[in-house]
Design a protein around this motif. Structure first.
Motif, mmCIF file in Angstrom:
data_model
loop_
_atom_site.group_PDB
_atom_site.id
_atom_site.type_symbol
_atom_site.label_atom_id
_atom_site.label_comp_id
_atom_site.label_asym_id
_atom_site.label_seq_id
_atom_site.Cartn_x
_atom_site.Cartn_y
_atom_site.Cartn_z
ATOM 1 N N ARG A 101 0.760 4.077 -2.744
ATOM 2 C CA ARG A 101 0.444 5.475 -2.425
ATOM 3 C C ARG A 101 1.514 6.448 -2.922
ATOM 4 O O ARG A 101 1.278 7.635 -3.063
ATOM 5 C CB ARG A 101 0.244 5.659 -0.913
ATOM 6 N N SER A 102 2.752 5.908 -3.133
ATOM 7 C CA SER A 102 3.806 6.822 -3.575
ATOM 8 C C SER A 102 3.850 6.927 -5.109
ATOM 9 O O SER A 102 4.736 7.556 -5.668
ATOM 10 C CB SER A 102 5.152 6.342 -3.032
ATOM 11 N N ASN A 125 -6.362 4.423 -5.269
ATOM 12 C CA ASN A 125 -6.466 5.554 -4.347
ATOM 13 C C ASN A 125 -7.928 5.878 -4.053
ATOM 14 O O ASN A 125 -8.250 6.392 -2.988
ATOM 15 C CB ASN A 125 -5.779 6.783 -4.936
ATOM 16 N N ARG A 165 0.830 -1.207 0.000
ATOM 17 C CA ARG A 165 0.000 0.000 0.000
ATOM 18 C C ARG A 165 0.867 1.261 0.000
ATOM 19 O O ARG A 165 0.565 2.240 -0.650
ATOM 20 C CB ARG A 165 -0.931 0.015 1.215
ATOM 21 N N ARG A 166 2.003 1.187 0.740
ATOM 22 C CA ARG A 166 2.890 2.351 0.800
ATOM 23 C C ARG A 166 3.452 2.640 -0.595
ATOM 24 O O ARG A 166 3.438 3.769 -1.065
ATOM 25 C CB ARG A 166 4.033 2.073 1.789
ATOM 26 N N ASP A 197 -4.803 -1.744 -5.056
ATOM 27 C CA ASP A 197 -4.530 -0.666 -4.095
ATOM 28 C C ASP A 197 -4.857 0.694 -4.689
ATOM 29 O O ASP A 197 -4.026 1.622 -4.684
ATOM 30 C CB ASP A 197 -3.055 -0.695 -3.644
ATOM 31 N N PRO A 218 -2.026 8.947 -9.273
ATOM 32 C CA PRO A 218 -2.929 8.094 -8.492
ATOM 33 C C PRO A 218 -3.735 7.162 -9.400
ATOM 34 O O PRO A 218 -3.879 7.434 -10.597
ATOM 35 C CB PRO A 218 -3.845 9.091 -7.786
ATOM 36 N N ILE A 271 -9.548 2.679 1.466
ATOM 37 C CA ILE A 271 -9.817 3.271 0.147
ATOM 38 C C ILE A 271 -11.207 3.913 0.153
ATOM 39 O O ILE A 271 -12.204 3.236 0.400
ATOM 40 C CB ILE A 271 -9.762 2.175 -0.960
#
Ligand code: ADP
Ligand code: ASP
Ligand code: MG
Length: 580
Positions: free
Chosen positions: A109-110, A338, A105-106, A336, A114, A395
Motif C-alpha cells: 500500500r505504501s 490496489n 500488504r502495508r 496485493d 498503485p 481489494i
C-alpha cells in the motif's frame, strides 16, 4: 427392477476385470497425454512409446490419473488411497483462500505507484477495434498506476477450439482443418489491422503460427487415438488466450506503451486435478513476484493469458470456462493489487441477467459475499470462483464496460453498500443436474450423508443446493452439468455394496431442472421475503421442485423446471421492484 444377486467370487472376478479395464484405459490415457505432437502416424507414436523415453512422465501421469479418481484398483497392490487423496485435496483447497500477510500488504500500500490488475473479457478483445479500445483504456491507466493486464481469448474462439477438439476425437479431419484455418485467418486479420509495422506484424504472425501448429498436432494426436483426454482438451482450449495476449501486447507497444505478453503457465501454479484444478497461492505469489515485479518496476505492462495455469511439473491446466476473471483475482491477490477492474460488455453487475430480464439495472456497490453468491449461481459476468482469492483481503473489484468506460460500473467491496440489505439481485443456472440418492433402506445405510458429500468433494463437484426428506429416504442435490457424469459414477462406486443389497435403491440424474437464486445481504433477518417470492411464483403457476435457504444469510435458492426459468426471474424481479 430386477437386479441379479452376485456371489462373492463372481464379484471379485468382476472387480478384477473392471480393474484391468481401468488399467488399460489409464495406459491409453498416458499414451495419449504424452503423445508427442510431431507424430504423424500411429506407427510413429507406438515406436516412440516403446522407446520408453517418457516412462518417468508416464508414471507421474499414472499417479495423477489415480488421484483424479479414475483409477481404483481395489484389491491390487497398485491401488490408490482415495481417502488420502481427499485429505490432500482438502489441504490444497485451503490454500485457494489466500491469507494475505498484513506486513506485505502495508508495504504494497505504501508503493509510490498503485498497482491495478485489469482483465479484458472475450468481447472486449473480440476484434481489432475492440482491442484498440482496450489499449486506450490501458494506456490511460498507465499514467498513474502500474498495470497488469489479463486477457481472455477473442470472443467465440474458445468455443471453436473446443469444437475442434471434440471433432478430432470423432475423427473429422476436414472440419478440424476448417476451424483451425478460420481461426488463423481471423487472428491474422486482426494483427493486420492492429499492427502497422511489417516487421512487428511478421514477428507476431510467426508466434501465432507456432501456436496453431501446436493446436494442429494436438488435434492430429487426438484423431489418431480417437480419444480426447482432459489434458489435450485443456491445451487445445488454451490456445485462444495464447493468441490474444501477444496481439494485445503488440498493440500496446505500437501505441507507445512498453509491454510483454506472458503465458500464465509461468505464473499461476495449480494442483494436478485436471478439469477442476485449484491454484496454489503461495507458490503462485513467489512466481509472480519473480516474473512480474521486475517488469512493473521498469514500467512494462505485462499482458498475461487468462484462463490457464500449470502444475508445478509444468502441465498446462485450465481454470474452467470464463476462468480469466479468476486469473485476475488470483494475480490481484498475490500481488496485493490496489484494485482489480474486470472490463466486460455490460455496465456492471445488474439486478438480473439482461438477456432474461429486460428491466435489469446496474448495482452501484455490492459485497464480496453477494457477488460470490451471484457468481456461484450462474451470473456469467463473474466466474464462480472469482471472489475466492480475495476473501481475506480488502481489494476492491470493479466491473465496468469497455464499451462505456465513462460509466463507473459496479464496485465490489468486502462489506458492500452501507445501506444494503434485502433482495439485491437474481440469478439462475440452467446448466445443472439434480442427483438423487435414495431408497427405503437408506435409513440403515452407514453415514450416507458423509459418504455422499465426501464423494462429491473427491470428484470436485461443487454442490449448489442440497435437500433431504425428513424420513431420510432421499437426498437430492444439484451439481453443474459438466461434473454430473463423474459425480454419479463416483457415487455408484461408493455405494456399490449398498446398491447390490438394495439399501440404496437408486442414484438418479435429472437434467430438466434449473436453480434460481435470490441474493442480498441480511435477507434472513427480513421477514416475508420467502412468502413474497413463492406467492408471486404461485400466481404465475410456476412450480417449485426444491428449496434451500438458511445456510447463507444472503441467498435463497430454489429449483424450477428449465422451461420456467425466465418467467421465474421476471416475476421475482417485478415482485421486488428491482428495476427501480
Ligand atoms: P466476458 O467475455 O467479458 O468475460 P461474459 O460474457 O463472460 O463476459 O460475461 C458478461 C455477460 O454476463 C453479460 O453480457 C451478461 O449477458 C451476463 N450476465 C449474466 N448475469 C449478469 C448480471 N447479473 N449482471 C451482468 N451481466 C450478467
Ligand atoms: N476463453 C475462456 C472461455 O471462453 C476463458 C474466459 O473467457 O474467461 O471460457
Ligand atoms: Mg467471462
Amino acid at each position: 427392477m430386477l437386479t441379479r444377486v452376485r456371489s462373492e467370487p463372481q464379484r471379485a472376478k468382476e472387480h478384477a476385470c473392471q480393474a484391468s479395464l481401468e488399467l488399460k484405459r489409464a495406459m491409453r490415457d498416458v499414451a495419449n497425454e504424452f503423445l508427442c505432437p510431431t507424430f504423424s502416424t500411429e506407427q510413429d507414436w507406438k515406436l516412440h512409446l516403446r522407446s520408453g523415453i517418457h516412462r518417468e512422465d508416464a508414471s507421474l501421469t499414472m499417479a495423477a490419473f489415480g488421484e483424479r479418481g479414475g483409477l481404483n484398483l481395489g484389491c491390487h497392490n497398485s491401488s490408490v488411497d482415495l481417502s488420502a487423496a481427499v485429505v490432500k485435496r482438502a489441504a490444497i483447497q485451503q490454500d485457494a483462500v489466500f491469507h494475505s500477510n498484513p506486513e506485505r500488504r502495508r508495504v504494497a500500500r505504501s508503493r509510490k505507484r498503485p498497482l491495478w490488475v485489469m482483465k479484458f473479457g472475450g468481447t472486449s478483445v473480440g476484434n481489432a477495434s475492440c482491442i484498440g479500445r482496450a489499449v486506450e483504456i490501458i494506456r490511460a491507466a498507465t499514467r498513474d498506476s502500474n498495470i497488469v493486464v489479463v486477457v481472455s481469448a477473442m470472443s467465440g474462439v474458445t468455443d471453436r477450439l473446443i469444437e475442434a477438439a471434440v471433432l478430432s476425437e470423432a475423427g473429422d479431419r476436414q472440419q478440424v482443418a476448417i476451424i483451425l484455418e478460420e481461426l488463423s485467418n481471423q487472428h491474422e486479420a486482426v494483427a493486420g489491422a492492429l499492427i502497422p509495422s511489417p516487421a512487428e506484424r511478421s514477428h507476431i504472425s510467426c508466434k501465432m503460427q507456432e501456436v496453431f501448429r501446436e493446436g494442429d498436432h494436438l488435434c492430429q494426436g487426438t484423431m489418431l487415438l480417437r480419444e480426447l483426454t482432459q489434458r489435450a482438451r485443456d491445451t487445445i482450449s488454451s490456445l485462444g488466450e495464447r493468441l490474444s495476449a501477444p496481439l494485445v501486447a503488440a498493440a500496446l507497444v505500437d501505441r507507445g506503451v512498453a509491454s510483454e505478453a506472458i503465458d500464465a503457465t509461468e505464473l499461476v501454479v495449480t494442483d494436478s486435478f485436471l478439469g477442476a484444478p485449484e491454484p496454489l497461492m503461495e507458490v503462485t505469489r513467489e512466481r509472480c513476484e519473480a516474473r512480474l515485479r521486475p517488469l512493473l518496476d521498469k514500467g512494462i505492462v505485462p499482458v498475461v493469458t487468462g484462463y490457464i495455469g500449470a502444475t508445478s511439473e509444468g502441465v498446462l491446466t485450465t481454470l474452467g470456462r470464463g476462468g480469466s476473471d479468476y486469473s485476475a483475482t488470483i494475480l490481484g491477490a498475490v500481488l496485493d493489487a490496489n484494485q482489480i477492474i474486470i472490463w466486460t460488455d455490460v455496465d456492471g453487475i445488474l439486478t438480473a441477467d439482461p438477456r432474461f430480464v429486460s428491466g435489469a439495472c446496474t448495482i452501484p456497490e455490492i459485497s464480496y459475499r453477494e457477488a460470490a453468491e451471484l457468481a456461484h449461481f450462474g451470473a456469467k459476468v463473474l466466474h464462480p470462483k472469482t471472489l475466492g482469492p480475495l476473501m481475506q483481503s480488502d481489494i476492491p473489484v470493479w466491473i465496468r464496460s469497455t464499451f462505456a468506460p465513462e460509466r463507473s460500473g459496479t464496485k465490489i467491496t468486502p462489506s458492500g453498500s452501507p445501506n444494503g440489505g434485502g433482495v439485491k439481485a437474481l440469478t439462475a443456472i440452467s446448466d445443472v443436474a439434480l442427483i438423487t440418492v435414495g431408497g427405503p433402506g437408506i435409513v440403515g445405510v452407514r453415514d450416507v450423508l458423509g459418504r455422499t458429500f465426501m464423494t462429491t468433494g473427491a470428484a470436485r463437484a461443487d454442490v449448489l443446493l442440497v435437500s433431504q426428506s425428513s424420513s431420510q429416504n432421499d437426498i437430492c442435490f444439484v451439481v453443474p452439468s459438466a461434473v454430473a457424469k463423474r459425480t454419479i459414477e463416483a457415487l455408484r462406486r461408493e455405494f456399490a455394496q449398498d446398491l447390490a443389497h438394495h439399501n440404496v435403491e437408486h442414484i438418479t440424474l435429472n437434467q430438466s431442472a434449473a436453480v434460481v437464486a435470490v441474493v442480498g445481504e441480511k435477507m434472513q433477518g427480513t421477514p416475508g421475503i420467502v412468502g413474497r417470492i413463492f406467492g408471486a411464483l404461485g400466481l404465475e403457476n410456476i412450480n417449485i421442485i426444491a428449496i434451500a435457504q438458511g445456510s447463507s444469510a444472503c441467498n435463497i435458492a430454489f429449483l424450477v423446471a428449465k422451461k420456467d426459468v425466465q418467467a421465474a426471474l421476471v416475476t421475482t424481479h417485478r415482485e421486488f421492484q428491482l428495476a427501480s
